[in-house]
Motif scaffolding. Structure first.
Motif, short mmCIF file in Angstrom:
data_model
loop_
_atom_site.label_atom_id
_atom_site.label_comp_id
_atom_site.label_asym_id
_atom_site.label_seq_id
_atom_site.Cartn_x
_atom_site.Cartn_y
_atom_site.Cartn_z
N ALA A 233 -68.11 44.25 37.85
CA ALA A 233 -67.15 44.81 37.26
C ALA A 233 -66.93 44.27 36.08
O ALA A 233 -66.10 44.30 34.76
N LYS A 234 -66.99 42.46 36.26
CA LYS A 234 -66.44 41.45 35.44
C LYS A 234 -66.99 42.10 33.86
O LYS A 234 -66.90 41.92 33.27
N TYR A 235 -68.38 42.30 33.60
CA TYR A 235 -69.27 42.63 32.86
C TYR A 235 -69.01 44.05 32.15
O TYR A 235 -69.69 44.58 31.19
N GLN A 236 -68.74 44.56 32.24
CA GLN A 236 -68.07 46.05 31.79
C GLN A 236 -67.10 46.01 30.69
O GLN A 236 -65.69 45.66 31.68
N ASP A 237 -66.49 46.75 29.96
CA ASP A 237 -65.15 46.91 28.71
C ASP A 237 -64.65 48.43 30.00
O ASP A 237 -65.55 48.54 30.90
N SER A 238 -63.53 48.31 29.13
CA SER A 238 -63.10 50.15 29.28
C SER A 238 -63.80 50.78 29.56
O SER A 238 -63.42 52.33 30.22
N GLU A 239 -64.48 51.07 29.22
CA GLU A 239 -65.49 52.83 28.52
C GLU A 239 -67.10 52.56 29.19
O GLU A 239 -68.33 53.27 29.60
N GLY A 240 -67.69 51.40 30.31
CA GLY A 240 -68.40 51.41 31.39
C GLY A 240 -70.05 50.10 29.96
O GLY A 240 -70.45 50.75 30.87
N TRP A 275 -77.78 49.52 27.48
CA TRP A 275 -77.13 48.57 28.76
C TRP A 275 -75.72 48.62 27.44
O TRP A 275 -74.41 48.30 28.38
N ASN A 276 -75.60 49.25 26.42
CA ASN A 276 -74.24 49.08 25.82
C ASN A 276 -73.68 50.64 25.83
O ASN A 276 -72.81 51.02 24.75
N SER A 277 -74.84 51.54 26.90
CA SER A 277 -74.35 52.68 27.00
C SER A 277 -72.59 52.88 27.58
O SER A 277 -72.45 52.26 28.38
N THR A 278 -71.46 54.00 27.65
CA THR A 278 -70.66 53.95 28.00
C THR A 278 -71.04 54.82 29.10
O THR A 278 -71.62 55.87 29.16
N HIS A 279 -70.16 55.31 29.92
CA HIS A 279 -69.94 56.15 31.27
C HIS A 279 -70.67 56.81 31.33
O HIS A 279 -71.15 57.90 31.62
#
Length: 602
Positions: A233-240, A275-279
């Protein structure tokens, strides 16, 4: 009638058998008759591979007949064979000690099959002076070895089956892959003699001479605990989006993943999710992939029985898949029992893959590669697309020409020469590899074919695969895993002076006994040792993708292990159209393959 009543006219019925004396392994049986003769032959010493002539008579009064006319001899004592046809075929054997045995008459056929089987153990050539005379030359010891190492298999002709279908044969029993198969891979000697010396070696590889390089000390390696849900979880930003991908991959390589993380993390490692895709982007991707999957599934589900009767290829795929599914990981709770939903999903995904990749279809061994993925995903669509990405890497292993397997075996031999020349020389003496070519370590065939799936406990397979999917610390890391296993076992093999058969048996018995953490630590240490080596042979650098000069736009990513080789420079070629987009972490590719687009990170 009794043979005593007529010296040359009575027929005695019986059977010919080729038998491995050590394992009492019967290759085949051929019925025959022969005319009785009064002269008795001299006794023969029976060792190893024997041709037995069994006499069939009835009643206790005929015991003397059986004892008198039955005979056996070692195939290496055979000098020539005379083959004639007078209404039916008959053959006679002549031994090197000038013994002439009774003629064998094949009233029910089978003489050709018998001679074909015999050719596997001796070299048989027609005489230039007499077309009915076959000259038997040098005995091939590998025939005896090959069947000696079948150990407990009850099928016939497995050596020839390996040439036609190495996957089925190998997966059916590890010990079947023996040195006899060397001829199926190596360049024919005649062709080698006709080519210039500098062209004989395999392209892209140099010979590592007997002068050992100083690799320096092997560093100590410490592994860490697996990545937890909190770590992930620490490696995800607010948009996933996944951030700091290189460091996250380092953590996965060093310790693997907790099982709770695998279902999500594997989709990234297997390039199903960028890897750079959002939720939201991943939800849209899953929806599109779900529609695409079920369109392909409908293609085979909608084939009627009438249509399938006229589609032999589909029938063969379905038959083979059904057989394999029913024996894949049945001791795992996810697949155990009758009418298990997991088995149905396994079957359906493999059938749909046949629609996705018409050229490859289904080959035995694919169920082994899919099983752990489906176990982790617990979802038909997600498991399929992750499997597709895995097969992009593994596909060459299963192609008809076996080019992927040939290349890996050559590369493994090259690495082993660098890392452990004494072990390599020892294996050479045992018949596994030869100094004048790249060498083929056949006992590693199954390791490479299905990535150690049948060598490790199921949970250890999950750990090994996710570590390898990080593509760290070098390319072809799985070859270093092979080297690490051999390094751990070399002391036993060499100290006990194991021969060809003992090595095969020993390697076979390692299955389910390997310590995955120890193997991964040693594999990483070997990689670091190689990287620290000065004057590293170019062939080794190429295999591991070390010191590759790339443009900034071609570099994948940088971690503590350095820059990895770009896929564009990889020797593995494809016929796919790739559209590359660079982001902050890696290359995002959207690949068109057989009309289906798959987004993945390479």
């Amino acid at each position: 009638s009794s043979p005593d009543e007529s010296e040359d006219q009575d027929l005695i019925s019986g059977f010919l058998r080729i038998v491995d004396k050590v394992w009492v392994f019967e290759l085949c049986v051929w019925p025959f008759f022969f005319f009785c003769k009064t002269r008795r032959r001299s006794s023969l010493t029976v060792t190893k591979l024997i041709i037995y002539c069994h006499i069939v008579t009835g009643g206790s009064n005929h015991t003397n007949v059986r004892n008198k006319w039955a005979f056996s001899f070692n195939v290496c004592d055979l000098r020539s064979i005379t083959v004639k046809c007078e209404g039916w075929s008959y053959i006679s054997f002549s031994l090197k000690d000038a013994t002439a045995l009774p003629a064998i008459h094949f009233h029910q056929g089978g003489s050709t099959a018998f001679l074909d089987s015999l050719r596997k153990s001796v070299q048989i050539n027609e005489s230039p002076d007499d077309e009915s005379l076959l000259i038997v030359s040098t005995y091939c010891k590998t025939f005896s070895q090959s069947f000696e190492n079948l150990l407990d298999d009850t099928n016939y002709g497995l050596v020839q089956k390996f040439k036609k279908d190495p996957y089925t044969t190998t997966l059916g029993g590890f010990s079947k892959v023996t040195n006899y198969l060397f001829d199926a891979f190596r360049v024919p000697e005649l062709e080698c003699h006709q080519r210039p010396a500098e062209e004989v070696e395999e392209p892209g590889f140099e010979v590592i001479t007997r002068v050992s390089l100083d690799l320096g000390p092997r560093p100590e390696v410490q592994r860490r605990g697996p990545v937890t849900m909190e770590d992930w979880a620490k490696y995800q930003d607010s948009e996933g989006r996944i951030t700091n991908v290189p460091h996250l991959k380092d953590l996965i390589f060093k310790g693997g993943l907790c099982h709770a993380v695998r279902r999500e993390a594997w989709k990234f490692l297997l390039s199903y999710f960028p890897w750079n895709s959002t939720h939201e982007e991943r939800k849209l991707l899953q929806k599109r992939k779900t529609d695409e999957y079920f369109r392909m599934k409908l293609q085979w589900k909608s084939v009627s029985e009438e249509q399938e009767r006229r589609n032999s290829r589909l029938r063969d795929y379905r038959s083979l898949i059904e057989k394999d599914v029913n024996r894949t990981d049945r001791n795992n709770k996810f697949y155990e029992g009758l009418d298990n939903p997991g088995l149905i999903l396994l079957h359906d995904i493999l059938m749909t893959y046949c629609m996705y990749d018409f050229d490859l279809g289904y080959v035995q061994g694919l169920s082994d590669l899919l099983s752990p993925i489906l176990f982790v995903m617990e979802n038909e669509v997600d498991a399929f697309w992750c499997f597709v990405s895995f097969m992009d890497e593994m596909r060459e292993n299963f192609e008809e020409q076996m080019q992927g397997m040939k290349t890996q075996l050559i590369q493994l031999s090259t690495l082993l020469r660098l890392l452990d020349l004494p072990l390599c020389s020892f294996l050479c003496l045992c018949g596994f590899t030869e100094a004048q070519d790249s060498g083929y370590l056949y006992f590693c065939f199954r390791w490479l074919l299905i990535r150690f799936k049948r060598e490790l406990q199921f949970q250890d397979v999950l750990r090994l695969w996710e570590v390898m999917w990080t593509r760290l610390p070098c390319q072809n890391f799985h070859l270093l895993v092979c080297c690490a296993i051999l390094d751990s076992e070399k002391q036993k093999i060499m100290d006990r002076k194991y021969g060809f058969n003992e090595i095969l048996k020993h390697i076979n018995e390692l299955s389910m006994k390997l310590d995955i953490e120890e193997i991964l630590s040693k594999s990483e240490a070997i990689c670091m040792q190689i990287k620290n080596c000065k004057d590293l042979p170019h062939s080794v650098s190429e295999i591991l993708g070390l010191n590759t000069v790339t443009e900034p736009s071609a570099a994948l990513e940088t971690s503590e292990y350095g820059t990895l080789e770009s896929p564009q420079t990889s020797p593995r070629s494809t016929n796919r159209q790739d559209h590359v987009v660079t982001n902050g972490h890696s290359h995002l590719k959207e690949t068109t393959h057989n009309g289906c687009k798959v987004a993945f990170i390479s």
